[in-house]
Design a protein around this motif. Structure first.
Motif, PDB file in Angstrom:
ATOM      1  N   LEU A   1       0.847  -1.183   0.000  1.00  0.00           N
ATOM      2  CA  LEU A   1       0.000   0.000   0.000  1.00  0.00           C
ATOM      3  C   LEU A   1       0.883   1.234   0.000  1.00  0.00           C
ATOM      4  O   LEU A   1       1.880   1.288   0.725  1.00  0.00           O
ATOM      5  CB  LEU A   1      -0.900   0.006   1.239  1.00  0.00           C
ATOM      6  N   GLN A   2       0.505   2.203  -0.805  1.00  0.00           N
ATOM      7  CA  GLN A   2       1.241   3.462  -0.854  1.00  0.00           C
ATOM      8  C   GLN A   2       0.292   4.594  -0.509  1.00  0.00           C
ATOM      9  O   GLN A   2      -0.897   4.551  -0.856  1.00  0.00           O
ATOM     10  CB  GLN A   2       1.836   3.697  -2.235  1.00  0.00           C
ATOM     11  N   THR A   3       0.830   5.590   0.179  1.00  0.00           N
ATOM     12  CA  THR A   3       0.022   6.751   0.521  1.00  0.00           C
ATOM     13  C   THR A   3       0.886   8.003   0.488  1.00  0.00           C
ATOM     14  O   THR A   3       2.079   7.959   0.801  1.00  0.00           O
ATOM     15  CB  THR A   3      -0.647   6.588   1.907  1.00  0.00           C
ATOM     16  N   ALA A   4       0.276   9.087   0.074  1.00  0.00           N
ATOM     17  CA  ALA A   4       0.962  10.380   0.098  1.00  0.00           C
ATOM     18  C   ALA A   4       1.015  10.853   1.545  1.00  0.00           C
ATOM     19  O   ALA A   4       0.050  10.687   2.306  1.00  0.00           O
ATOM     20  CB  ALA A   4       0.228  11.394  -0.765  1.00  0.00           C
ATOM     21  N   ILE A   5       2.142  11.415   1.939  1.00  0.00           N
ATOM     22  CA  ILE A   5       2.305  11.992   3.276  1.00  0.00           C
ATOM     23  C   ILE A   5       2.966  13.351   3.125  1.00  0.00           C
ATOM     24  O   ILE A   5       3.475  13.689   2.056  1.00  0.00           O
ATOM     25  CB  ILE A   5       3.135  11.071   4.207  1.00  0.00           C
TER      26      ILE A   5
ATOM     27  N   GLU B   1       5.953  10.312   0.589  1.00  0.00           N
ATOM     28  CA  GLU B   1       5.272   9.054   0.282  1.00  0.00           C
ATOM     29  C   GLU B   1       5.679   7.977   1.279  1.00  0.00           C
ATOM     30  O   GLU B   1       6.839   7.888   1.687  1.00  0.00           O
ATOM     31  CB  GLU B   1       5.612   8.590  -1.129  1.00  0.00           C
TER      32      GLU B   1
ATOM     33  N   THR C   1       5.340   3.724   1.766  1.00  0.00           N
ATOM     34  CA  THR C   1       4.979   2.425   1.213  1.00  0.00           C
ATOM     35  C   THR C   1       4.982   1.440   2.374  1.00  0.00           C
ATOM     36  O   THR C   1       5.954   1.359   3.126  1.00  0.00           O
ATOM     37  CB  THR C   1       5.995   1.982   0.146  1.00  0.00           C
TER      38      THR C   1
END
Length: 88
Positions: A7-11, A27, A29
């Motif tokens: 899962l990847q998410t913008a931070i 980002e 991961t």
């Protein structure tokens, strides 16, 4: 067994890298797999990266499942303790 679920998410924030330098991070991961360094069969692995042109900005964390859950509880507790208007 490996799930291969990544899962990847913008931070948006900063991370301190080896050498004491601060880097912007953008980002995260997250995946559950075999660790590279931690002494466990499987770990929750978190790779936090910033600017692609600066590979030194990568921060890697390998946590046991128990430690990862404890970290989630601590994060939620810290956020819950702050006034709601500060955590928007």
């Amino acid at each position: 067994m490996c799930t291969y679920a990544t899962l990847q998410t913008a931070i948006d924030g900063s991370a301190k890298a080896p050498g004491g330098r601060w880097h912007h991070v953008s980002e995260a991961t997250v995946y559950f797999d075999h660790p590279v360094h931690a002494m466990a069969e499987h770990t929750l692995n978190i790779d936090i990266t910033g600017t692609p042109s600066d590979p030194a900005a990568r921060i890697a964390v390998e946590l046991t499942a128990e430690s990862a859950r404890a970290l989630v509880r601590a994060i939620n507790g810290a956020l819950a303790s702050a006034p709601a208007d500060m955590t928007v």
